[in-house]
Design a protein around this motif. Structure first.
Motif, PDB file in Angstrom:
ATOM      1  N   SER A  74     -10.500  60.695  63.023  1.00 20.28           N
ATOM      2  CA  SER A  74      -9.342  61.789  62.860  1.00 20.28           C
ATOM      3  C   SER A  74      -9.987  63.278  62.997  1.00 20.28           C
ATOM      4  O   SER A  74      -9.054  63.957  63.685  1.00 20.28           O
ATOM      5  CB  SER A  74      -9.377  61.799  61.207  1.00 20.28           C
ATOM      6  OG  SER A  74     -10.431  61.916  60.405  1.00 20.28           O
ATOM      7  N   ARG A 108     -10.449  55.064  55.794  1.00 19.35           N
ATOM      8  CA  ARG A 108      -9.487  55.951  56.092  1.00 19.35           C
ATOM      9  C   ARG A 108     -10.108  57.313  56.225  1.00 19.35           C
ATOM     10  O   ARG A 108     -10.956  57.746  55.476  1.00 19.35           O
ATOM     11  CB  ARG A 108      -8.500  55.785  55.246  1.00 19.35           C
ATOM     12  CG  ARG A 108      -7.569  54.349  55.475  1.00 19.35           C
ATOM     13  CD  ARG A 108      -6.343  54.586  54.474  1.00 19.35           C
ATOM     14  NE  ARG A 108      -5.541  53.231  54.631  1.00 19.35           N
ATOM     15  CZ  ARG A 108      -5.409  52.258  53.725  1.00 19.35           C
ATOM     16  NH1 ARG A 108      -5.701  52.328  52.522  1.00 19.35           N
ATOM     17  NH2 ARG A 108      -4.626  51.321  54.200  1.00 19.35           N
ATOM     18  N   SER A 109      -9.698  58.101  56.999  1.00 19.67           N
ATOM     19  CA  SER A 109     -10.205  59.581  57.066  1.00 19.67           C
ATOM     20  C   SER A 109      -8.928  60.336  57.558  1.00 19.67           C
ATOM     21  O   SER A 109      -7.801  60.003  58.362  1.00 19.67           O
ATOM     22  CB  SER A 109     -11.289  59.918  58.055  1.00 19.67           C
ATOM     23  OG  SER A 109     -10.863  59.383  59.316  1.00 19.67           O
ATOM     24  N   ASP A 152      -6.434  55.446  60.281  1.00 22.78           N
ATOM     25  CA  ASP A 152      -6.534  54.085  59.130  1.00 22.78           C
ATOM     26  C   ASP A 152      -7.558  53.173  59.628  1.00 22.78           C
ATOM     27  O   ASP A 152      -6.670  52.234  60.531  1.00 22.78           O
ATOM     28  CB  ASP A 152      -5.178  53.698  59.044  1.00 22.78           C
ATOM     29  CG  ASP A 152      -4.840  52.666  57.875  1.00 22.78           C
ATOM     30  OD1 ASP A 152      -5.890  52.548  57.270  1.00 22.78           O
ATOM     31  OD2 ASP A 152      -3.828  52.000  57.810  1.00 22.78           O
ATOM     32  N   GLN A 153      -8.565  53.166  59.134  1.00 22.26           N
ATOM     33  CA  GLN A 153      -9.353  51.742  59.511  1.00 22.26           C
ATOM     34  C   GLN A 153      -9.610  51.378  60.992  1.00 22.26           C
ATOM     35  O   GLN A 153      -9.647  50.462  61.304  1.00 22.26           O
ATOM     36  CB  GLN A 153      -8.958  50.577  58.693  1.00 22.26           C
ATOM     37  CG  GLN A 153      -8.862  50.904  57.245  1.00 22.26           C
ATOM     38  CD  GLN A 153      -8.162  49.750  56.547  1.00 22.26           C
ATOM     39  OE1 GLN A 153      -8.997  48.599  56.268  1.00 22.26           O
ATOM     40  NE2 GLN A 153      -7.048  49.494  56.215  1.00 22.26           N
ATOM     41  N   VAL A 160      -2.638  54.949  52.607  1.00 23.84           N
ATOM     42  CA  VAL A 160      -2.214  56.106  53.540  1.00 23.84           C
ATOM     43  C   VAL A 160      -1.178  57.231  52.844  1.00 23.84           C
ATOM     44  O   VAL A 160      -1.489  58.185  53.075  1.00 23.84           O
ATOM     45  CB  VAL A 160      -1.635  55.381  54.610  1.00 23.84           C
ATOM     46  CG1 VAL A 160      -1.031  56.533  55.445  1.00 23.84           C
ATOM     47  CG2 VAL A 160      -2.413  54.402  55.568  1.00 23.84           C
ATOM     48  N   ALA A 189     -10.358  52.713  51.918  1.00 25.26           N
ATOM     49  CA  ALA A 189      -9.066  52.013  51.762  1.00 25.26           C
ATOM     50  C   ALA A 189      -8.792  51.318  50.541  1.00 25.26           C
ATOM     51  O   ALA A 189      -7.486  51.344  50.091  1.00 25.26           O
ATOM     52  CB  ALA A 189      -8.722  51.275  53.066  1.00 25.26           C
TER      53      ALA A 189
END
Length: 277
Positions: free
Chosen positions: A144, A205-206, A197-198, A233, A228
């Motif tokens: 991210s 997650r970031s 997401d993964q 999300v 996660a």
């Protein structure tokens, strides 16, 4: 034309080889045999041995006679950069405040070649499967924080970077095509943040936002990394993103006061289109 022929007249090939020997060591390979160093640095055993013994004489490498390890003295090589690079010093108090608010880990990263490098990090006490410390690097397109920096680059530069990137998927969710990544970077550019997401690792997650200097140029990124299983999300967007954006706004404000001296190294890294892998 060969790569060596294209080098500038001042280029010192032996220095490049010595650095390749140092870079052969990493978190997954902290101790290597002579043969392993030679293979990783693409040198002959004889050449690798000379470089390793020289580094040992200088105190940068230790050997038990069979395997070689870097010593803490290698940290001096990176300290000169960090000592003149005050962005981590400016950001760290804000990261600490952010982590206290959200109780999740947060990091500051800059772009170096095709990777993002962690230059400041405030972890939580929770154990994450990803072992991340200052100096850790990941392919920018997989993270991210990398995507918020890439999204600020001109389209032509993005195309160059994606053309040479290793787009093999790390998980079933990884965006593994240049077209998909271009579309995602356009989305990041519009919304002002990136959520991964993964894609780098299952269960991780970031979310990240860009850091801008007083000229409005993106020079770094700040992320929050979560498991996660604890954060959906939707909850990342709802509960964590507002705190992240507020933190980045405070860092931006400090950079506007401090001026360009603190952002020069980050800008230079972000503009580098060479490969440093």
């Amino acid at each position: 034309m060969s790569e060596d022929a294209a080098r500038a007249p001042y280029f010192v090939k032996s220095f490049e080889r010595g650095l390749a020997v140092i870079r052969a060591f990493d978190a997954e390979h902290p101790a290597l045999t002579l043969s392993e160093v030679a293979r990783a640095s693409e040198l002959t055993r004889a050449a690798a041995r000379r470089f390793l013994l020289t580094l040992a004489d200088l105190g940068y490498v230790h050997t038990d006679g069979r395997r070689f390890r870097l010593t803490p003295r290698v940290l001096e090589l990176g300290y000169s950069y960090l000592a003149g690079f005050t962005l981590p010093q400016i950001a760290e108090p804000h990261l600490e405040q952010l982590v206290a608010q959200v109780r999740e880990s947060s990091s500051l990263c800059v772009l170096d070649g095709d990777d993002v490098v962690y230059v400041a990090r405030v972890p939580t006490s929770r154990i994450m499967t990803a072992s991340i410390t200052v100096g850790t690097r990941f392919p920018a397109h997989l993270t991210s924080v990398g995507r918020v920096i890439l999204a600020a680059l001109p389209d032509a530069e993005v195309d160059i970077r994606l053309a040479r990137a290793d787009l093999r998927p790390h998980t079933a969710r990884t965006l593994a095509s240049a077209d998909a990544l271009r579309a995602e970077l356009r989305r990041v550019r519009r919304q002002g943040y990136a959520l991964v997401d993964q894609e780098l690792e299952d269960g991780l997650r970031s979310v990240a936002a860009p850091v801008r200097d007083r000229d409005g140029e993106v020079v770094a990124g700040v992320n929050i990394a979560v498991h996660a299983g604890r954060n959906s999300v939707d909850s990342v967007r709802r509960d964590l993103l507002p705190h992240l954006l507020a933190t980045v706004a405070r860092i931006d404000a400090d950079l506007r006061i401090t001026g360009p001296a603190v952002t020069g190294p980050a800008r230079a890294a972000g503009r580098d289109t060479g490969t440093h892998r």
